[in-house]
Design a protein around this motif. Structure first.
Motif, PDB file in Angstrom:
ATOM      1  N   VAL A  24      33.444  77.809  11.215  1.00  0.00           N
ATOM      2  CA  VAL A  24      32.214  77.804  11.995  1.00  0.00           C
ATOM      3  C   VAL A  24      31.837  76.350  12.284  1.00  0.00           C
ATOM      4  O   VAL A  24      31.840  75.511  11.387  1.00  0.00           O
ATOM      5  CB  VAL A  24      31.059  78.495  11.229  1.00  0.00           C
ATOM      6  CG1 VAL A  24      29.741  78.319  11.970  1.00  0.00           C
ATOM      7  CG2 VAL A  24      31.369  79.971  11.013  1.00  0.00           C
ATOM      8  N   THR A  25      31.527  76.069  13.545  1.00  0.00           N
ATOM      9  CA  THR A  25      31.046  74.734  13.927  1.00  0.00           C
ATOM     10  C   THR A  25      29.565  74.849  14.270  1.00  0.00           C
ATOM     11  O   THR A  25      29.197  75.499  15.256  1.00  0.00           O
ATOM     12  CB  THR A  25      31.829  74.193  15.134  1.00  0.00           C
ATOM     13  OG1 THR A  25      33.228  74.189  14.831  1.00  0.00           O
ATOM     14  CG2 THR A  25      31.386  72.778  15.472  1.00  0.00           C
ATOM     15  N   ASP A  26      28.736  74.246  13.444  1.00  0.00           N
ATOM     16  CA  ASP A  26      27.289  74.384  13.613  1.00  0.00           C
ATOM     17  C   ASP A  26      26.594  73.346  12.738  1.00  0.00           C
ATOM     18  O   ASP A  26      27.235  72.649  11.959  1.00  0.00           O
ATOM     19  CB  ASP A  26      26.852  75.803  13.222  1.00  0.00           C
ATOM     20  CG  ASP A  26      25.601  76.268  13.954  1.00  0.00           C
ATOM     21  OD1 ASP A  26      24.769  75.403  14.312  1.00  0.00           O
ATOM     22  OD2 ASP A  26      25.451  77.498  14.161  1.00  0.00           O
ATOM     23  N   GLN A  27      25.282  73.269  12.883  1.00  0.00           N
ATOM     24  CA  GLN A  27      24.466  72.372  12.069  1.00  0.00           C
ATOM     25  C   GLN A  27      23.709  73.195  11.033  1.00  0.00           C
ATOM     26  O   GLN A  27      23.332  74.338  11.282  1.00  0.00           O
ATOM     27  CB  GLN A  27      23.467  71.616  12.948  1.00  0.00           C
ATOM     28  CG  GLN A  27      24.095  70.801  14.060  1.00  0.00           C
ATOM     29  CD  GLN A  27      24.781  69.553  13.554  1.00  0.00           C
ATOM     30  OE1 GLN A  27      24.350  68.960  12.578  1.00  0.00           O
ATOM     31  NE2 GLN A  27      25.840  69.140  14.232  1.00  0.00           N
ATOM     32  N   ILE A  28      23.490  72.592   9.861  1.00  0.00           N
ATOM     33  CA  ILE A  28      22.756  73.277   8.798  1.00  0.00           C
ATOM     34  C   ILE A  28      21.256  73.100   9.019  1.00  0.00           C
ATOM     35  O   ILE A  28      20.768  71.975   9.169  1.00  0.00           O
ATOM     36  CB  ILE A  28      23.156  72.734   7.418  1.00  0.00           C
ATOM     37  CG1 ILE A  28      24.632  73.048   7.135  1.00  0.00           C
ATOM     38  CG2 ILE A  28      22.258  73.294   6.320  1.00  0.00           C
ATOM     39  CD1 ILE A  28      25.155  72.408   5.862  1.00  0.00           C
ATOM     40  N   SER A  29      20.534  74.214   9.018  1.00  0.00           N
ATOM     41  CA  SER A  29      19.072  74.154   9.072  1.00  0.00           C
ATOM     42  C   SER A  29      18.527  73.979   7.655  1.00  0.00           C
ATOM     43  O   SER A  29      17.848  73.005   7.357  1.00  0.00           O
ATOM     44  CB  SER A  29      18.504  75.422   9.694  1.00  0.00           C
ATOM     45  OG  SER A  29      17.094  75.435   9.579  1.00  0.00           O
ATOM     46  N   HIS A  30      18.897  74.917   6.763  1.00  0.00           N
ATOM     47  CA  HIS A  30      18.458  74.830   5.373  1.00  0.00           C
ATOM     48  C   HIS A  30      19.229  75.849   4.534  1.00  0.00           C
ATOM     49  O   HIS A  30      19.869  76.752   5.058  1.00  0.00           O
ATOM     50  CB  HIS A  30      16.951  75.088   5.247  1.00  0.00           C
ATOM     51  CG  HIS A  30      16.529  76.442   5.762  1.00  0.00           C
ATOM     52  ND1 HIS A  30      16.217  76.660   7.093  1.00  0.00           N
ATOM     53  CD2 HIS A  30      16.380  77.645   5.137  1.00  0.00           C
ATOM     54  CE1 HIS A  30      15.884  77.936   7.262  1.00  0.00           C
ATOM     55  NE2 HIS A  30      15.980  78.557   6.089  1.00  0.00           N
ATOM     56  N   PHE A  31      19.162  75.650   3.234  1.00  0.00           N
ATOM     57  CA  PHE A  31      19.757  76.611   2.313  1.00  0.00           C
ATOM     58  C   PHE A  31      18.756  77.745   2.081  1.00  0.00           C
ATOM     59  O   PHE A  31      17.545  77.559   2.181  1.00  0.00           O
ATOM     60  CB  PHE A  31      20.085  75.952   0.972  1.00  0.00           C
ATOM     61  CG  PHE A  31      21.358  75.131   0.987  1.00  0.00           C
ATOM     62  CD1 PHE A  31      21.823  74.526   2.143  1.00  0.00           C
ATOM     63  CD2 PHE A  31      22.078  74.946  -0.177  1.00  0.00           C
ATOM     64  CE1 PHE A  31      22.981  73.754   2.149  1.00  0.00           C
ATOM     65  CE2 PHE A  31      23.228  74.180  -0.195  1.00  0.00           C
ATOM     66  CZ  PHE A  31      23.692  73.586   0.974  1.00  0.00           C
ATOM     67  N   THR A  32      19.292  78.897   1.758  1.00  0.00           N
ATOM     68  CA  THR A  32      18.457  80.042   1.384  1.00  0.00           C
ATOM     69  C   THR A  32      18.881  80.504  -0.011  1.00  0.00           C
ATOM     70  O   THR A  32      19.778  79.934  -0.617  1.00  0.00           O
ATOM     71  CB  THR A  32      18.641  81.198   2.374  1.00  0.00           C
ATOM     72  OG1 THR A  32      19.968  81.737   2.249  1.00  0.00           O
ATOM     73  CG2 THR A  32      18.403  80.738   3.814  1.00  0.00           C
ATOM     74  N   LYS A  33      18.270  81.557  -0.495  1.00  0.00           N
ATOM     75  CA  LYS A  33      18.628  82.088  -1.810  1.00  0.00           C
ATOM     76  C   LYS A  33      20.079  82.569  -1.836  1.00  0.00           C
ATOM     77  O   LYS A  33      20.763  82.461  -2.856  1.00  0.00           O
ATOM     78  CB  LYS A  33      17.698  83.245  -2.194  1.00  0.00           C
ATOM     79  CG  LYS A  33      16.287  82.839  -2.528  1.00  0.00           C
ATOM     80  CD  LYS A  33      15.475  84.052  -2.970  1.00  0.00           C
ATOM     81  CE  LYS A  33      14.048  83.628  -3.348  1.00  0.00           C
ATOM     82  NZ  LYS A  33      13.240  84.789  -3.797  1.00  0.00           N
ATOM     83  N   THR A  34      20.549  83.055  -0.692  1.00  0.00           N
ATOM     84  CA  THR A  34      21.865  83.694  -0.669  1.00  0.00           C
ATOM     85  C   THR A  34      22.887  82.972   0.200  1.00  0.00           C
ATOM     86  O   THR A  34      23.982  83.501   0.412  1.00  0.00           O
ATOM     87  CB  THR A  34      21.737  85.148  -0.176  1.00  0.00           C
ATOM     88  OG1 THR A  34      21.159  85.144   1.157  1.00  0.00           O
ATOM     89  CG2 THR A  34      20.860  85.965  -1.105  1.00  0.00           C
ATOM     90  N   GLY A  35      22.568  81.786   0.694  1.00  0.00           N
ATOM     91  CA  GLY A  35      23.549  81.112   1.531  1.00  0.00           C
ATOM     92  C   GLY A  35      22.969  79.977   2.341  1.00  0.00           C
ATOM     93  O   GLY A  35      22.099  79.230   1.884  1.00  0.00           O
ATOM     94  N   ILE A  36      23.410  79.888   3.595  1.00  0.00           N
ATOM     95  CA  ILE A  36      23.024  78.778   4.470  1.00  0.00           C
ATOM     96  C   ILE A  36      22.539  79.312   5.810  1.00  0.00           C
ATOM     97  O   ILE A  36      23.235  80.094   6.463  1.00  0.00           O
ATOM     98  CB  ILE A  36      24.218  77.822   4.707  1.00  0.00           C
ATOM     99  CG1 ILE A  36      24.698  77.209   3.382  1.00  0.00           C
ATOM    100  CG2 ILE A  36      23.848  76.717   5.682  1.00  0.00           C
ATOM    101  CD1 ILE A  36      25.942  76.348   3.521  1.00  0.00           C
ATOM    102  N   MET A  37      21.344  78.861   6.212  1.00  0.00           N
ATOM    103  CA  MET A  37      20.827  79.179   7.530  1.00  0.00           C
ATOM    104  C   MET A  37      21.229  78.057   8.487  1.00  0.00           C
ATOM    105  O   MET A  37      21.001  76.883   8.216  1.00  0.00           O
ATOM    106  CB  MET A  37      19.307  79.317   7.501  1.00  0.00           C
ATOM    107  CG  MET A  37      18.690  79.642   8.868  1.00  0.00           C
ATOM    108  SD  MET A  37      19.267  81.246   9.542  1.00  0.00           S
ATOM    109  CE  MET A  37      18.430  82.378   8.404  1.00  0.00           C
TER     110      MET A  37
END
Length: 516
Positions: free
Chosen positions: A342-355
């Motif tokens: 996946v090519t994308d930017q990270i917004s933030h981490f969540t309890k279960t992964g990455i948004m």
């Protein structure tokens, strides 16, 4: 007052062991000549009585990089024939050798050349101080077993620590990462991680990420992840290379007139010329190489459903390192249902992964931050000359071996566009030539100076690592010695010209200063 050692080598990785082996080779030849003149004495007794050098290693074992990294699939990113020492052929048919095999090769070399007994493990060099009055280095060391801090003196210092911080890698902080309820692991600190049947996200697009992904979804391995996603901010160039090379067996076969040693030299030359040719083509004809790489990836991804855009960088080949994968293992993994990119930017981490900024969410039990290296010089040791602190990052590198204005010291750097060991080998041979010249001329001190009566070298922005734009190099601009604008202060990353410069050009030139 005599010094403790003639040479102090910092680091017991591939560079440090290589330097020590060259010293042993020279010592053996000298003692052999003495034995011919003095039949009554034996070489072994002379070697025992002679303390020429010591190898100081901060870790508990030798190997450097190949002892530090233990993540799944860890391997060389350059071929074994050129990654091995020129004086001890690597005869394995595997092209990109596994990390464990490389460490064993280094250890076997150290034993064969009698280096092992010269290594002091868990000894950290904290400070190096040069005295012009006594013409010696004083190293402040810490024994990490006993906690003792003490000093050793030496005439010459060789920095063979590589270029990155062994204590910690580059680890950016991600928004809300404390909310994540799974494990966050940097590959530099991988120890017995259980990823079996887990969802894994690898953040990164470099060699580490591309090694981890196929290894973690290998169904024949001890563990196999349920699913692995390689999350990259931007694409990287990737090329597949054959996993094995049996040309050595063929050239040195039963009916061949060549010995294995001759065949090794021939194939090593072939690989060097291929490496240099590919790199020069990328520099002078980037569009052509870019098109060839894109065509290769397109063929590899055919039928996988993976968009080629994930492997189409905006930069030119070799502006950053090109990643080699053996037998298309990365692409084969992407053809399966356990891996994707996946090519994308990270917004933030969540309890279960990455948004992600796109709004998509990646589920994960484990997040691997393959976000790069943190660089440092000489293992973090502080440098002083006559009591004055020295900023190595503000000085130029001479022949990519010595550092401007610093006496009796070399810092070993390998290539970024070819096998690391190729340059290390040349640099070690240069050091031996330099020491031999000084001995013959009865010089005690040598240092490179950037200004002569006829010309002056001027500092350039690029570091000793060359013109790489990789993030880990850009972040460490202040740490690494710089290049100059003229020969021999400019780093060419060209094995053929470096071979001439380091092996055959005269030692004495306008830039080197000597003192008796």
């Amino acid at each position: 007052m005599p010094v403790d050692y003639e040479m102090l080598i910092i680091g017991a990785g591939i560079a440090g062991i290589g330097m020590a082996c060259r010293l042993q080779q020279q010592q053996h030849k000298r003692l052999f000549r003495q034995q011919n003149r003095r039949k009554r004495k034996h070489i072994k007794q002379k070697q025992k009585d002679t303390q020429r050098f010591v190898v100081l290693e901060k870790r508990a074992d030798l190997g450097g990089t190949w002892d530090l990294f233990t993540y799944p699939g860890i391997r060389s990113d350059s071929d074994a024939l050129t990654f091995g020492y020129s004086f001890r052929p690597w005869l394995d048919h595997r092209v990109l050798a596994k990390g464990g095999a490389i460490k064993n090769y280094i250890a076997d070399t150290a034993r064969e050349f009698g280096i092992t007994e010269h290594i002091r493990y868990q000894h950290e060099v904290q400070q190096l101080s040069w005295s012009s009055h006594s013409q010696r280095w004083t190293a402040t060391l810490k024994n990490h077993v006993s906690g003792e801090v003490f000093t050793l003196t030496a005439k010459f210092v060789v920095g063979a620590t590589g270029y990155y911080d062994y204590e910690q890698g580059y680890r950016p902080h991600f928004a809300k990462e404390e909310d994540f309820q799974g494990s966050i692991i940097h590959p530099q600190h991988w120890h017995n991680v259980n990823y079996d049947d887990k969802k894994v996200v690898i953040i990164g697009s470099g060699a580490t990420a591309m090694t981890l992904l196929p290894a973690m979804v290998d169904e024949e391995g001890e563990q196999c992840a349920q699913h692995v996603t390689m999350l990259q901010r931007s694409p990287t160039y990737v090329a597949s290379v054959p996993g094995d090379d049996y040309a050595l067996d063929w050239l040195a076969g039963k009916f061949s007139p060549l010995s294995k040693k001759q065949a090794y030299k021939l194939l090593r030359t072939r690989n060097v010329l291929m490496q240099q040719g590919t790199y020069r083509a990328a520099v002078y004809a980037p569009k052509v190489i870019k098109a060839l790489l894109k065509r290769g990836v397109k063929t590899e991804l055919k039928g996988s459903g993976v968009d080629i855009a994930h492997f189409t960088p905006a930069y030119n080949p070799w502006d950053e390192r090109l990643c080699a994968v053996p037998d298309s293992d990365l692409f084969k993994a992407l053809h399966g249902n356990r891996a994707d990119v996946v090519t994308d930017q990270i917004s933030h981490f969540t309890k279960t992964g990455i948004m992600l900024e796109s709004g998509n969410h990646l589920e994960a039990d484990i997040i691997v931050t393959a976000t790069g290296l943190k660089l440092q010089m000489l293992g973090g040791a502080k440098i002083y000359i006559d009591g004055q602190a020295i900023d190595i990052g503000s000085r130029m590198t001479y022949k990519a071996v010595m550092i401007e204005g610093i006496p009796n010291m070399v810092a070993l750097f390998g290539y970024t566009n070819a096998s690391w060991t190729l340059k290390i080998d040349l640099a070690c041979q240069y050091v031996m030539r330099l020491l031999s010249y000084m001995h013959k001329q009865r010089y005690q001190v040598v240092w490179p100076q950037a200004k002569t009566a006829h010309s002056e070298a001027h500092t350039q922005p690029d570091t000793v690592m060359g013109a790489l734009t990789a993030g880990y190099v850009q972040r460490a601009q202040h740490e690494l010695p710089k290049q100059g604008d003229i020969y021999p202060w400019r780093v060419t990353n060209n094995y053929l010209s470096d071979r001439v410069m380091l092996k055959y050009r005269k030692i004495k030139d306008n830039w080197l200063r000597f003192n008796r």
